[in-house]
Design a protein around this motif. Structure first.
Motif, PDB file in Angstrom:
ATOM      1  N   SER A 190     -17.343  -3.131 -11.854  1.00  0.00           N
ATOM      2  CA  SER A 190     -16.849  -2.025 -11.348  1.00  0.00           C
ATOM      3  C   SER A 190     -17.198  -0.865 -12.090  1.00  0.00           C
ATOM      4  O   SER A 190     -17.548  -0.940 -13.570  1.00  0.00           O
ATOM      5  N   ASP A 200      -8.579  -4.178  -3.914  1.00  0.00           N
ATOM      6  CA  ASP A 200      -8.941  -2.705  -3.781  1.00  0.00           C
ATOM      7  C   ASP A 200      -7.862  -1.832  -4.313  1.00  0.00           C
ATOM      8  O   ASP A 200      -8.126  -0.650  -4.951  1.00  0.00           O
ATOM      9  N   VAL A 201      -6.568  -2.071  -4.139  1.00  0.00           N
ATOM     10  CA  VAL A 201      -5.392  -1.362  -4.394  1.00  0.00           C
ATOM     11  C   VAL A 201      -5.207  -1.498  -5.948  1.00  0.00           C
ATOM     12  O   VAL A 201      -4.899  -0.642  -6.543  1.00  0.00           O
ATOM     13  N   SER A 235      -4.783   4.666 -13.125  1.00  0.00           N
ATOM     14  CA  SER A 235      -3.682   5.908 -13.237  1.00  0.00           C
ATOM     15  C   SER A 235      -2.343   5.414 -13.602  1.00  0.00           C
ATOM     16  O   SER A 235      -1.338   5.761 -14.056  1.00  0.00           O
ATOM     17  N   ALA A 258       1.346   4.256  -3.639  1.00  0.00           N
ATOM     18  CA  ALA A 258       1.200   5.484  -3.470  1.00  0.00           C
ATOM     19  C   ALA A 258       2.465   6.138  -3.893  1.00  0.00           C
ATOM     20  O   ALA A 258       2.619   7.728  -3.895  1.00  0.00           O
ATOM     21  N   ARG A 309       0.800  -1.332  -0.043  1.00  0.00           N
ATOM     22  CA  ARG A 309      -0.074  -0.091  -0.116  1.00  0.00           C
ATOM     23  C   ARG A 309       0.982   1.269  -0.066  1.00  0.00           C
ATOM     24  O   ARG A 309       0.364   2.277  -0.730  1.00  0.00           O
ATOM     25  N   SER A 333      -7.642  -1.899  -7.963  1.00  0.00           N
ATOM     26  CA  SER A 333      -8.582  -1.125  -8.643  1.00  0.00           C
ATOM     27  C   SER A 333      -8.203   0.121  -8.576  1.00  0.00           C
ATOM     28  O   SER A 333      -8.507   0.984  -9.818  1.00  0.00           O
ATOM     29  N   ASP A 334      -7.803   0.828  -7.721  1.00  0.00           N
ATOM     30  CA  ASP A 334      -7.336   2.256  -7.378  1.00  0.00           C
ATOM     31  C   ASP A 334      -6.207   2.456  -8.642  1.00  0.00           C
ATOM     32  O   ASP A 334      -6.133   3.415  -9.332  1.00  0.00           O
ATOM     33  N   LEU A 335      -5.256   1.629  -8.583  1.00  0.00           N
ATOM     34  CA  LEU A 335      -4.350   1.737  -9.628  1.00  0.00           C
ATOM     35  C   LEU A 335      -4.436   1.728 -11.052  1.00  0.00           C
ATOM     36  O   LEU A 335      -3.916   2.233 -11.848  1.00  0.00           O
ATOM     37  N   ARG A 342       4.480   2.007  -9.330  1.00  0.00           N
ATOM     38  CA  ARG A 342       2.977   1.689  -9.225  1.00  0.00           C
ATOM     39  C   ARG A 342       2.694   0.488 -10.138  1.00  0.00           C
ATOM     40  O   ARG A 342       1.746  -0.414  -9.842  1.00  0.00           O
ATOM     41  N   ASN A 401     -15.343   1.660 -12.969  1.00  0.00           N
ATOM     42  CA  ASN A 401     -14.209   2.242 -13.783  1.00  0.00           C
ATOM     43  C   ASN A 401     -14.002   1.106 -14.963  1.00  0.00           C
ATOM     44  O   ASN A 401     -13.394   0.188 -14.605  1.00  0.00           O
TER      45      ASN A 401
END
Length: 499
Positions: free
Chosen positions: A335, A302-303, A310, A283, A279, A305-307, A290, A337
């Motif tokens: 999702s 979840d990580v 970006s 960031a 985690r 999915s956030d990545l 990343r 996204n």
């Protein structure tokens, strides 16, 4: 080089008689292709080795030549290949151990299960390359003794040997418990070419560092012995340490703050790091770091999915996506996204309902990812093209279930999609019209020239193409008429019987 004959040598439909005739006129290039044939008979392998000695080593490795077929004086490389696989005569090993050519002694030293007395002979060889090769592949007890060799290059090879005892590897890393090396490739005075950047001011410093780096990449080296490299001034060992699967947590924490992004990226993809560190690295301001997190098989969903939004991943199946549970697959498919749905769409084992849902996705990049998925109906594939046009044509063409008719339509798509032509050129369902269209693209042309569904008359015409790669592909095409094959091989009469 005769490109027609080189292509014929690889043609799976080449008749037995023509294989014999081709062997009789083979040069090194033709022999290289002949040696790879799946239907080459033992007697043909013997004849080919006699014709072109360089082919003998490959034939021996494939099991087409036995010890009884080989004279070690005439075919030393083939004899050494058999020794390396444990299929040579024992007396050959002793012959090569005394061979005046150090390259042959070096090849022998890499062979497994050499007699102890022979290993002792090689360990005392006057050429450091021979001893180093032995050190790289020998047994634990011999490697342990060679760790104290007077030449630093031999020690470097010991450090790379996975059979070397762990306590010996630790000693090589620390530079303790062993007598100092007396020579290295820089200072030994033999004129042996040094590696780029090699240096020696009396302490063989470059080879000593390379020895530690070799041990660093050796899974048999204890983790505690290499952990100190996390603070090393040189970036190379930090790279090596960051990739180790047994990386200690404290070293990982230090490397996560490394000033070199490449080191952090290597660490980010390492299975050894825990969720908390994943985690933190997710960031990281560097995109490559990343991206490394995204490729880590242990990254939380979840990580990831956030990545997804970006970090540009591209059309690849990420390890964590490949192992996602049924519940996670369902969540990813829903999702909001599209980048997340795109990553999921790269799986080729999705339940039919989820696969079809992604095929109907409004986002083109999701549809592109799912388009090659087997099991999609032709109606769905056509609908993809209607909705998204050229954006998805190439990936639809890559679908293994695409029909001949659909491939023909994709080949004629306006605007033209060169990537689609390259997919069609290798597709098992491609037929005449689609393949002829592929011949108009410079990169697809070579692949299409070898497609068995290309009309024989067209294949014959390609034998005189300006591009030698096209010529070889056409000559290797099993659809090439046998009469043309016969006419192309010297000594095979046009009117002769070809079966």
């Amino acid at each position: 080089m005769d490109h027609v004959l080189c292509g014929l040598a690889a043609n799976p439909a080449l008749p037995l008689e023509l294989i014999d005739r081709l062997i009789a006129v083979a040069d090194a290039d033709i022999a290289e292709s002949l040696a790879e044939r799946a239907d080459l008979r033992p007697e043909q392998a013997v004849a080919l080795a006699a014709r072109v000695g360089k082919a003998a080593e490959r034939l021996a490795r494939r099991g087409l030549l036995t010890a009884a077929d080989i004279d070690p004086v005439l075919l030393p490389d083939a004899a050494l290949a058999l020794l390396g696989e444990g299929r040579g005569h024992a007396e050959w090993a002793w012959r090569f151990a005394a061979d005046p050519d150090p390259e042959r002694r070096e090849k022998l030293a890499a062979c497994a299960e050499l007699p102890a007395a022979l290993q002792e002979m090689l360990a005392a060889d006057t050429d450091v390359r021979v001893v180093s090769e032995l050190a790289r592949w020998t047994t634990a007890d011999v490697a342990a003794r060679l760790a104290g060799h007077r030449h630093a290059e031999v020690r470097r090879a010991v450090a790379a040997n996975e059979s070397t005892p762990s306590h010996v590897l630790a000693a090589l890393v620390a530079g303790e418990g062993l007598p100092p090396a007396e020579l290295c490739l820089v200072c030994d005075g033999t004129g042996t070419p040094s590696r780029p950047g090699a240096s020696c001011a009396g302490s063989h410093e470059s080879t000593v560092r390379e020895t530690a780096e070799s041990a660093l990449g050796n899974p048999a080296t204890p983790a505690e012995a290499v952990a100190r490299f996390s603070a090393d001034a040189s970036v190379v060992p930090r790279f090596g340490l960051a990739a180790r699967p047994d990386l200690p947590p404290e070293a990982a924490a230090r490397l996560a703050k490394d000033p070199v992004p490449g080191v952090r990226a290597e660490l980010a993809a390492n299975l050894a790091i825990d969720e908390a560190l994943i985690r933190v690295l997710a960031a990281d301001p560097c995109t490559d770091v990343r991206r490394g997190v995204a490729r880590n098989p242990r990254v939380p969903i979840d990580v990831l999915s956030d990545l997804a939004g970006s970090v540009k991943i591209g059309p690849t199946l990420l390890p964590r996506i490949a192992t996602a549970s049924s519940r996670e697959v369902g969540e990813l498919s829903r999702s909001s996204n599209p980048a997340v749905r795109m990553l999921l769409a790269e799986r080729r084992d999705l339940p039919a309902a989820i696969r079809d849902g992604l095929a109907n996705d409004p986002d083109a990049k999701v549809v592109k990812s799912v388009a090659p998925h087997p099991g999609l109906s032709e109606t769905r594939l056509r609908t993809m093209v209607v909705r998204h046009g050229a954006q998805v044509v190439a990936r639809v063409a890559a679908n293994p279930d695409a029909s001949p008719g659909l491939l023909e339509e994709l080949a004629a798509h306006d605007p033209r999609v060169p990537k689609a032509l390259r997919e069609i050129a290798r597709h098992r369902n491609a037929r005449r019209a689609a393949l002829l269209a592929c011949l108009t693209d410079a990169r697809a042309r070579t692949v299409a020239a070898g497609h068995p569904c290309l009309p024989p008359s067209v294949v014959v015409g390609l034998l005189s193409d300006d591009d030698w790669q096209v010529v070889e592909a056409a000559a290797a095409n099993p659809s090439l008429p046998r009469t043309v094959m016969a006419e192309s091989v010297p000594g095979a009469g046009v009117g002769g019987s070809v079966t």
